[in-house]
Design a protein around this motif. Structure first.
Motif, PDB file in Angstrom:
ATOM      1  N   ALA A  17      14.238   7.964  10.749  1.00 44.47           N
ATOM      2  CA  ALA A  17      12.898   8.426  10.386  1.00 44.47           C
ATOM      3  C   ALA A  17      11.854   7.885  11.346  1.00 44.47           C
ATOM      4  CB  ALA A  17      12.579   8.006   8.952  1.00 44.47           C
ATOM      5  N   LEU A  18      12.019   6.641  11.792  1.00 43.64           N
ATOM      6  CA  LEU A  18      11.094   6.095  12.789  1.00 43.64           C
ATOM      7  C   LEU A  18      11.187   6.891  14.089  1.00 43.64           C
ATOM      8  CD1 LEU A  18      11.760   2.264  12.330  1.00 43.64           C
ATOM      9  CD2 LEU A  18       9.816   3.558  11.428  1.00 43.64           C
ATOM     10  N   LEU A  19      12.393   7.136  14.549  1.00 47.28           N
ATOM     11  CA  LEU A  19      12.598   7.839  15.819  1.00 47.28           C
ATOM     12  C   LEU A  19      12.027   9.253  15.795  1.00 47.28           C
ATOM     13  CD1 LEU A  19      16.255   6.662  16.477  1.00 47.28           C
ATOM     14  CD2 LEU A  19      14.342   6.223  18.024  1.00 47.28           C
ATOM     15  N   SER A  20      12.101   9.908  14.648  1.00 50.26           N
ATOM     16  CA  SER A  20      11.686  11.314  14.544  1.00 50.26           C
ATOM     17  C   SER A  20      10.285  11.482  13.975  1.00 50.26           C
ATOM     18  CB  SER A  20      12.677  12.088  13.667  1.00 50.26           C
ATOM     19  OG  SER A  20      12.707  11.557  12.347  1.00 50.26           O
ATOM     20  N   HIS A  21       9.576  10.384  13.726  1.00 50.74           N
ATOM     21  CA  HIS A  21       8.224  10.434  13.151  1.00 50.74           C
ATOM     22  C   HIS A  21       8.211  11.097  11.776  1.00 50.74           C
ATOM     23  CE1 HIS A  21       6.366   8.897  16.797  1.00 50.74           C
ATOM     24  NE2 HIS A  21       6.977   9.813  17.507  1.00 50.74           N
ATOM     25  N   THR A  22       9.204  10.774  10.967  1.00 56.68           N
ATOM     26  CA  THR A  22       9.228  11.292   9.601  1.00 56.68           C
ATOM     27  C   THR A  22       9.163  10.143   8.583  1.00 56.68           C
ATOM     28  OG1 THR A  22      11.673  11.367   9.673  1.00 56.68           O
ATOM     29  CG2 THR A  22      10.481  13.397  10.222  1.00 56.68           C
ATOM     30  N   SER A  23       8.622   8.999   8.992  1.00 58.81           N
ATOM     31  CA  SER A  23       8.553   7.827   8.112  1.00 58.81           C
ATOM     32  C   SER A  23       7.369   7.873   7.156  1.00 58.81           C
ATOM     33  CB  SER A  23       8.445   6.551   8.952  1.00 58.81           C
ATOM     34  OG  SER A  23       7.162   6.476   9.576  1.00 58.81           O
ATOM     35  N   GLY A  24       6.298   8.549   7.539  1.00 58.01           N
ATOM     36  CA  GLY A  24       5.075   8.556   6.751  1.00 58.01           C
ATOM     37  C   GLY A  24       4.155   7.396   7.041  1.00 58.01           C
ATOM     38  N   LEU A  25       4.527   6.477   7.938  1.00 56.04           N
ATOM     39  CA  LEU A  25       3.696   5.311   8.220  1.00 56.04           C
ATOM     40  C   LEU A  25       2.391   5.725   8.909  1.00 56.04           C
ATOM     41  CD1 LEU A  25       6.380   2.780   9.539  1.00 56.04           C
ATOM     42  CD2 LEU A  25       5.177   2.697   7.339  1.00 56.04           C
ATOM     43  N   HIS A  40       0.822  -1.216   0.000  1.00 53.42           N
ATOM     44  CA  HIS A  40       0.000   0.000   0.000  1.00 53.42           C
ATOM     45  C   HIS A  40       0.856   1.268   0.000  1.00 53.42           C
ATOM     46  CE1 HIS A  40      -3.154  -2.858   1.290  1.00 53.42           C
ATOM     47  NE2 HIS A  40      -3.967  -2.037   0.672  1.00 53.42           N
ATOM     48  N   GLY A  41       1.950   1.213  -0.739  1.00 51.80           N
ATOM     49  CA  GLY A  41       2.816   2.386  -0.854  1.00 51.80           C
ATOM     50  C   GLY A  41       3.826   2.531   0.253  1.00 51.80           C
ATOM     51  N   ASN A  42       3.840   1.603   1.206  1.00 51.41           N
ATOM     52  CA  ASN A  42       4.827   1.613   2.289  1.00 51.41           C
ATOM     53  C   ASN A  42       6.029   0.765   1.865  1.00 51.41           C
ATOM     54  OD1 ASN A  42       3.110   2.893   4.575  1.00 51.41           O
ATOM     55  ND2 ASN A  42       1.806   1.247   3.772  1.00 51.41           N
ATOM     56  N   ASP A  43       7.221   1.255   2.115  1.00 49.20           N
ATOM     57  CA  ASP A  43       8.414   0.553   1.657  1.00 49.20           C
ATOM     58  C   ASP A  43       9.538   0.717   2.675  1.00 49.20           C
ATOM     59  OD1 ASP A  43      10.550  -0.590   0.344  1.00 49.20           O
ATOM     60  OD2 ASP A  43      10.242   0.497  -1.531  1.00 49.20           O
ATOM     61  N   GLY A  44       9.817  -0.371   3.414  1.00 54.14           N
ATOM     62  CA  GLY A  44      10.858  -0.336   4.431  1.00 54.14           C
ATOM     63  C   GLY A  44      12.250  -0.128   3.886  1.00 54.14           C
ATOM     64  N   ARG A  45      12.426  -0.258   2.585  1.00 52.91           N
ATOM     65  CA  ARG A  45      13.736   0.008   1.997  1.00 52.91           C
ATOM     66  C   ARG A  45      14.043   1.491   1.975  1.00 52.91           C
ATOM     67  NH1 ARG A  45      12.534  -3.288  -3.435  1.00 52.91           N
ATOM     68  NH2 ARG A  45      10.656  -2.004  -3.137  1.00 52.91           N
ATOM     69  N   ARG A  46      13.017   2.317   2.100  1.00 51.98           N
ATOM     70  CA  ARG A  46      13.206   3.774   2.027  1.00 51.98           C
ATOM     71  C   ARG A  46      12.963   4.465   3.369  1.00 51.98           C
ATOM     72  NH1 ARG A  46       9.695   5.861  -2.906  1.00 51.98           N
ATOM     73  NH2 ARG A  46       8.093   4.625  -1.844  1.00 51.98           N
ATOM     74  N   ILE A  47      12.739   3.682   4.412  1.00 45.29           N
ATOM     75  CA  ILE A  47      12.492   4.250   5.746  1.00 45.29           C
ATOM     76  C   ILE A  47      13.649   3.877   6.656  1.00 45.29           C
ATOM     77  CG2 ILE A  47      10.972   4.232   7.759  1.00 45.29           C
ATOM     78  CD1 ILE A  47       8.670   3.494   5.862  1.00 45.29           C
ATOM     79  N   THR A  48      14.315   4.866   7.220  1.00 47.69           N
ATOM     80  CA  THR A  48      15.451   4.611   8.103  1.00 47.69           C
ATOM     81  C   THR A  48      15.010   4.575   9.564  1.00 47.69           C
ATOM     82  OG1 THR A  48      15.967   6.957   8.396  1.00 47.69           O
ATOM     83  CG2 THR A  48      16.975   5.831   6.491  1.00 47.69           C
ATOM     84  N   LEU A  49      15.902   4.059  10.408  1.00 52.23           N
ATOM     85  CA  LEU A  49      15.623   4.064  11.840  1.00 52.23           C
ATOM     86  C   LEU A  49      15.494   5.496  12.359  1.00 52.23           C
ATOM     87  CD1 LEU A  49      17.958   1.226  13.171  1.00 52.23           C
ATOM     88  CD2 LEU A  49      15.661   1.082  12.185  1.00 52.23           C
ATOM     89  N   ALA A 101      -2.126  -1.874   6.225  1.00 51.30           N
ATOM     90  CA  ALA A 101      -3.388  -1.983   5.492  1.00 51.30           C
ATOM     91  C   ALA A 101      -3.831  -0.624   4.959  1.00 51.30           C
ATOM     92  CB  ALA A 101      -4.472  -2.574   6.385  1.00 51.30           C
ATOM     93  N   HIS A 102      -3.091   0.406   5.335  1.00 52.18           N
ATOM     94  CA  HIS A 102      -3.397   1.783   4.928  1.00 52.18           C
ATOM     95  C   HIS A 102      -2.223   2.361   4.147  1.00 52.18           C
ATOM     96  CE1 HIS A 102      -6.848   2.036   7.772  1.00 52.18           C
ATOM     97  NE2 HIS A 102      -6.101   1.187   8.473  1.00 52.18           N
ATOM     98  N   ARG A 103      -2.531   3.274   3.285  1.00 57.21           N
ATOM     99  CA  ARG A 103      -1.463   4.001   2.602  1.00 57.21           C
ATOM    100  C   ARG A 103      -0.799   4.966   3.581  1.00 57.21           C
ATOM    101  NH1 ARG A 103      -0.852   3.297  -2.476  1.00 57.21           N
ATOM    102  NH2 ARG A 103       0.399   5.211  -2.635  1.00 57.21           N
ATOM    103  N   PRO A 104       0.426   5.388   3.295  1.00 59.59           N
ATOM    104  CA  PRO A 104       1.082   6.365   4.176  1.00 59.59           C
ATOM    105  C   PRO A 104       0.219   7.602   4.347  1.00 59.59           C
ATOM    106  CG  PRO A 104       2.637   5.496   2.575  1.00 59.59           C
ATOM    107  CD  PRO A 104       1.278   4.995   2.164  1.00 59.59           C
ATOM    108  N   THR A 105       0.219   8.138   5.554  1.00 57.53           N
ATOM    109  CA  THR A 105      -0.577   9.336   5.824  1.00 57.53           C
ATOM    110  C   THR A 105       0.270  10.592   5.818  1.00 57.53           C
ATOM    111  OG1 THR A 105      -0.306   8.916   8.187  1.00 57.53           O
ATOM    112  CG2 THR A 105      -2.322   8.116   7.154  1.00 57.53           C
ATOM    113  N   GLY A 106       1.553  10.424   5.715  1.00 56.01           N
ATOM    114  CA  GLY A 106       2.456  11.562   5.657  1.00 56.01           C
ATOM    115  C   GLY A 106       3.479  11.340   4.558  1.00 56.01           C
ATOM    116  N   THR A 107       4.088  12.396   4.109  1.00 57.71           N
ATOM    117  CA  THR A 107       5.144  12.287   3.111  1.00 57.71           C
ATOM    118  C   THR A 107       6.438  11.911   3.807  1.00 57.71           C
ATOM    119  OG1 THR A 107       4.086  14.031   1.815  1.00 57.71           O
ATOM    120  CG2 THR A 107       6.390  13.505   1.292  1.00 57.71           C
ATOM    121  N   PRO A 108       7.095  10.832   3.362  1.00 58.74           N
ATOM    122  CA  PRO A 108       8.365  10.472   3.996  1.00 58.74           C
ATOM    123  C   PRO A 108       9.315  11.660   4.034  1.00 58.74           C
ATOM    124  CG  PRO A 108       7.656   8.731   2.524  1.00 58.74           C
ATOM    125  CD  PRO A 108       6.704   9.875   2.324  1.00 58.74           C
TER     126      PRO A 108
END
Length: 369
Positions: free
Chosen positions: A128-136, A117-126, A159-166
């Motif tokens: 980005a997770l820590l700073s809430h900039t992943s878009g998940l 659903h447009g989510n791709d862990g290859r483009r999300i860094t740790l 099950a949802h598309r990203p709600t934010g821009t990475p």
């Protein structure tokens, strides 16, 4: 301001949003922030409220105050999203040890977990997770979902598309659900065990724990209430299943333990200077959020650091000066606090901007001789 939104549709609702001695006894005078406690009850609609202040400069100072029945300084309570600072601390410790890098993509550590659903862990860094900039997508925003594990929470989000821009800040509890899984993959132990051994035990945070599947609070504890949307009455929610909160918000703690944790963290006892600087770097979010911690600039110009947490039956806020020498934690026993956007800034202003002998209100540090 970060939010930790609905976790269980009918029951569990999450929205975000030192060291040494036991809690100090009540001071003979009323501290500046303590004057706000009656307002949290009268204007905010909380049954009870309490705060604990610790200030080690220029001389040790502390006060515990409460208003309303059956709320004590030693009470255990659910701390909600303050859990995130503990999780971020462990991730940064692992980076310090060379066991992971913040630039690592999620895919490297958790292959094929974040896909679809447009989510791709290859483009999300740790980072980005820590700073809430992943878009998940924030899994707690799905009212039909009741995930009872980190993996299940991630599946709800995917099950949802990203709600934010990475690359752009958008607070999401899914980020920390993933980080909990990262900790387990890197260490071979769950996030709660790593936090216990790396943070809770070394700092002797005897009132702090992770409940796992335990629905009751450990003793001593008071009650917790949420407001019934049907008639506005308060409903007792002291007993609840915390598993949906997981690494994003399941921590149980006390006022004193939270003050001691943030004092130790900001005072450099848990992270090396380089990692602490990374934690407090807010450039990626344009000043809104660091890595598991966020700043708030007060009316007098001083910036305090900490986190807040909403979970069913509880609202908590810890704020501290950058050096961790002056810390305040306050809590109320409901998630239905009215007007926190005005009451909370006033409370923080009162504590950190009111001068005391030897302290500069603007600097938040002792005056020089």
């Amino acid at each position: 301001m970060p939010t930790f939104r609905a976790l269980l549709a009918a029951f569990l609702t999450l929205a975000l949003f030192g060291l040494g001695a036991a809690p100090l006894s009540s001071e003979p005078h009323l501290g500046p922030a303590a004057a706000y406690l009656p307002r949290l009850v009268a204007e905010g609609g909380a049954p009870t409220a309490a705060l604990l202040v610790r200030d080690s400069s220029p001389a040790p100072y502390g006060t515990y105050r409460s208003t309303g029945p059956n709320i004590r300084s030693a009470d255990r309570f659910r701390a909600g999203s303050l859990t995130k600072t503990f999780v971020a601390t462990v991730v940064l410790q692992l980076a310090q040890e060379g066991r992971l890098r913040l630039s690592d993509p999620v895919e490297r550590l958790l292959p094929r977990l974040v896909r679809g659903h447009g989510n791709d862990g290859r483009r999300i860094t740790l980072r980005a997770l820590l700073s809430h900039t992943s878009g998940l997508y924030d899994y707690t925003a799905d009212p039909s979902a009741h995930p009872l594990s980190g993996t299940a929470a991630v599946r709800v989000a995917l099950a949802h598309r990203p709600t934010g821009t990475p690359g752009h800040y958008a607070y999401s509890n899914t980020n920390y659900a993933v980080l909990g899984l990262v900790i387990q993959r890197v260490t071979g132990r769950d996030y709660a065990t790593e936090i216990r051994d790396r943070v809770i035990t070394p700092l002797r945070l005897t009132g702090t724990s992770f409940p796992g599947a335990r629905t009751a609070l450990p003793a001593p504890h008071g009650r917790a209430y949420t407001r019934d949307p049907a008639d506005g009455s308060l409903r007792d929610v002291t007993v609840l299943d915390p598993r949906t909160a997981g690494a994003a918000g399941s921590l149980i703690s006390t006022l004193d333990d939270l003050n001691r944790f943030y004092a130790a963290l900001l005072g450099g006892r848990l992270l090396a200077p380089a990692q602490l600087a990374l934690m407090m770097n807010t450039r990626a979010t344009r000043g809104v959020y660091g890595l598991g911690i966020y700043p708030e600039k007060l009316s007098c110009g001083i910036t305090v650091w900490g986190h807040n947490g909403y979970i069913t039956g509880s609202h908590v806020r810890t704020a501290a000066t950058r050096d961790g020498r002056h810390v305040l934690t306050y809590r109320v026993d409901t998630d239905a606090l009215t007007g926190p956007g005005t009451l909370e800034p006033g409370l923080l202003d009162a504590e950190f901007c009111t001068p005391r002998p030897g302290r500069s209100a603007l600097a938040g540090v002792p005056d020089t001789p």
